[in-house]
Design a protein around this motif. Sequence first.
Motif, PDB file in Angstrom:
ATOM      1  N   VAL A  20      41.628  47.100  31.874  1.00 53.86           N
ATOM      2  CA  VAL A  20      42.632  46.135  31.428  1.00 53.86           C
ATOM      3  C   VAL A  20      43.933  46.842  31.063  1.00 53.86           C
ATOM      4  O   VAL A  20      45.011  46.469  31.527  1.00 53.86           O
ATOM      5  N   ARG A  21      43.846  47.878  30.260  1.00 54.09           N
ATOM      6  CA  ARG A  21      45.061  48.587  29.842  1.00 54.09           C
ATOM      7  C   ARG A  21      45.702  49.330  31.011  1.00 54.09           C
ATOM      8  O   ARG A  21      46.926  49.473  31.057  1.00 54.09           O
ATOM      9  N   LEU A  81      41.134  44.015  45.530  1.00 50.25           N
ATOM     10  CA  LEU A  81      41.309  44.028  44.077  1.00 50.25           C
ATOM     11  C   LEU A  81      40.579  42.850  43.441  1.00 50.25           C
ATOM     12  O   LEU A  81      39.912  43.011  42.414  1.00 50.25           O
ATOM     13  N   ALA A  82      40.671  41.674  44.041  1.00 48.55           N
ATOM     14  CA  ALA A  82      39.994  40.493  43.494  1.00 48.55           C
ATOM     15  C   ALA A  82      38.485  40.719  43.455  1.00 48.55           C
ATOM     16  O   ALA A  82      37.825  40.365  42.467  1.00 48.55           O
ATOM     17  N   SER A  83      37.942  41.335  44.482  1.00 45.47           N
ATOM     18  CA  SER A  83      36.508  41.608  44.532  1.00 45.47           C
ATOM     19  C   SER A  83      36.104  42.604  43.446  1.00 45.47           C
ATOM     20  O   SER A  83      35.112  42.389  42.728  1.00 45.47           O
ATOM     21  N   ALA A  84      36.855  43.696  43.309  1.00 46.25           N
ATOM     22  CA  ALA A  84      36.549  44.703  42.289  1.00 46.25           C
ATOM     23  C   ALA A  84      36.713  44.115  40.890  1.00 46.25           C
ATOM     24  O   ALA A  84      35.903  44.387  39.986  1.00 46.25           O
ATOM     25  N   THR A  85      37.741  43.283  40.692  1.00 48.27           N
ATOM     26  CA  THR A  85      37.969  42.646  39.396  1.00 48.27           C
ATOM     27  C   THR A  85      36.820  41.701  39.057  1.00 48.27           C
ATOM     28  O   THR A  85      36.333  41.693  37.918  1.00 48.27           O
ATOM     29  N   ALA A  86      36.378  40.922  40.033  1.00 49.33           N
ATOM     30  CA  ALA A  86      35.263  39.999  39.786  1.00 49.33           C
ATOM     31  C   ALA A  86      34.007  40.768  39.390  1.00 49.33           C
ATOM     32  O   ALA A  86      33.279  40.352  38.480  1.00 49.33           O
ATOM     33  N   GLU A  87      33.749  41.894  40.054  1.00 47.68           N
ATOM     34  CA  GLU A  87      32.572  42.701  39.715  1.00 47.68           C
ATOM     35  C   GLU A  87      32.700  43.290  38.314  1.00 47.68           C
ATOM     36  O   GLU A  87      31.743  43.278  37.530  1.00 47.68           O
ATOM     37  N   PRO A 129      32.438  34.710  28.713  1.00 51.47           N
ATOM     38  CA  PRO A 129      31.529  34.389  29.816  1.00 51.47           C
ATOM     39  C   PRO A 129      31.998  33.236  30.701  1.00 51.47           C
ATOM     40  O   PRO A 129      31.535  33.097  31.826  1.00 51.47           O
ATOM     41  N   SER A 130      32.927  32.443  30.226  1.00 46.91           N
ATOM     42  CA  SER A 130      33.403  31.315  31.030  1.00 46.91           C
ATOM     43  C   SER A 130      34.593  31.689  31.922  1.00 46.91           C
ATOM     44  O   SER A 130      35.034  30.890  32.741  1.00 46.91           O
ATOM     45  N   LEU A 131      35.107  32.889  31.779  1.00 46.09           N
ATOM     46  CA  LEU A 131      36.303  33.325  32.493  1.00 46.09           C
ATOM     47  C   LEU A 131      35.974  33.703  33.940  1.00 46.09           C
ATOM     48  O   LEU A 131      35.027  34.431  34.205  1.00 46.09           O
ATOM     49  N   THR A 132      36.785  33.214  34.885  1.00 46.57           N
ATOM     50  CA  THR A 132      36.646  33.645  36.280  1.00 46.57           C
ATOM     51  C   THR A 132      37.593  34.818  36.529  1.00 46.57           C
ATOM     52  O   THR A 132      38.515  35.056  35.733  1.00 46.57           O
ATOM     53  N   GLY A 133      37.399  35.514  37.628  1.00 48.37           N
ATOM     54  CA  GLY A 133      38.285  36.625  37.975  1.00 48.37           C
ATOM     55  C   GLY A 133      39.729  36.177  38.117  1.00 48.37           C
ATOM     56  O   GLY A 133      40.654  36.840  37.640  1.00 48.37           O
ATOM     57  N   ALA A 134      39.917  35.040  38.764  1.00 47.98           N
ATOM     58  CA  ALA A 134      41.281  34.522  38.956  1.00 47.98           C
ATOM     59  C   ALA A 134      41.915  34.154  37.610  1.00 47.98           C
ATOM     60  O   ALA A 134      43.096  34.435  37.372  1.00 47.98           O
ATOM     61  N   GLN A 135      41.136  33.546  36.720  1.00 45.71           N
ATOM     62  CA  GLN A 135      41.660  33.197  35.398  1.00 45.71           C
ATOM     63  C   GLN A 135      42.012  34.456  34.602  1.00 45.71           C
ATOM     64  O   GLN A 135      43.050  34.502  33.940  1.00 45.71           O
ATOM     65  N   PHE A 136      41.148  35.462  34.674  1.00 49.26           N
ATOM     66  CA  PHE A 136      41.418  36.722  33.977  1.00 49.26           C
ATOM     67  C   PHE A 136      42.738  37.324  34.451  1.00 49.26           C
ATOM     68  O   PHE A 136      43.589  37.699  33.647  1.00 49.26           O
ATOM     69  N   MET A 137      42.920  37.409  35.782  1.00 53.63           N
ATOM     70  CA  MET A 137      44.152  37.996  36.316  1.00 53.63           C
ATOM     71  C   MET A 137      45.362  37.151  35.929  1.00 53.63           C
ATOM     72  O   MET A 137      46.406  37.696  35.575  1.00 53.63           O
ATOM     73  N   ALA A 138      45.233  35.836  35.987  1.00 55.69           N
ATOM     74  CA  ALA A 138      46.352  34.964  35.613  1.00 55.69           C
ATOM     75  C   ALA A 138      46.735  35.195  34.152  1.00 55.69           C
ATOM     76  O   ALA A 138      47.923  35.306  33.822  1.00 55.69           O
ATOM     77  N   GLN A 139      45.742  35.285  33.269  1.00 55.39           N
ATOM     78  CA  GLN A 139      46.035  35.528  31.857  1.00 55.39           C
ATOM     79  C   GLN A 139      46.703  36.876  31.656  1.00 55.39           C
ATOM     80  O   GLN A 139      47.676  36.988  30.908  1.00 55.39           O
TER      81      GLN A 139
END
Length: 188
Positions: free
Chosen positions: A92-93, A126-132, A145-155
């Motif tokens: 993340v950082r 990147l999306a695949s690695a982030t989801a993993e 636990p409710s966060l999706t990869g796309a939501q995480f990246m958007a945030q």
Amino acid sequence: RDPMRADALARRRQLIDAATDLFCTTHPGEVTLEAVAKKAGVGIATLYRNFADREELMVECASTALGRAVDIAHGALADFAADPAAAWEGFVRGLVDLGVGPLVPALAPAHLTELPPAVNRVRDHLASATAELLRRAQEAGLADPSLTGAQFMAQLIVITRPPITGVLDLDPDVTDRLVTALLIPPAR
């Protein structure tokens, strides 16, 4: 190896790094090719020998930045088993340090379907690695636990966009505080 070729590659890297830095710190509309050349310490002709136009330079900046993000993700995946919390926070950082917040709006088109195929391939990786990573972090209790990869990246993109001066006057550490909050999963 031909020293001229290495020198040409170094100049190309200088141009990409200079443009990326400008896209992170300047309104995208104000990033001119002349400003990129000046920041890179080269003449405008050198820029045009490397990139036909602004669009080609932006595509290369996007591919390079996404490639760096993929490297950060792979490092975190490799380190996850040994120290999940450190690997997740490092990921993340690392994205924050990369400048993902200001870069994405500067380099992305109005819609992701408009990205060039070469950039889309790196983005998909990147999306695949982030989801993993997110899945592993969720299993370890390190992420919502409710966060999706796309939501995480958007945030992450939204909270790392440079705040306006007035916000910084209220809280100079606002970005770090928000990133830290993202790293703390909600109580179950």
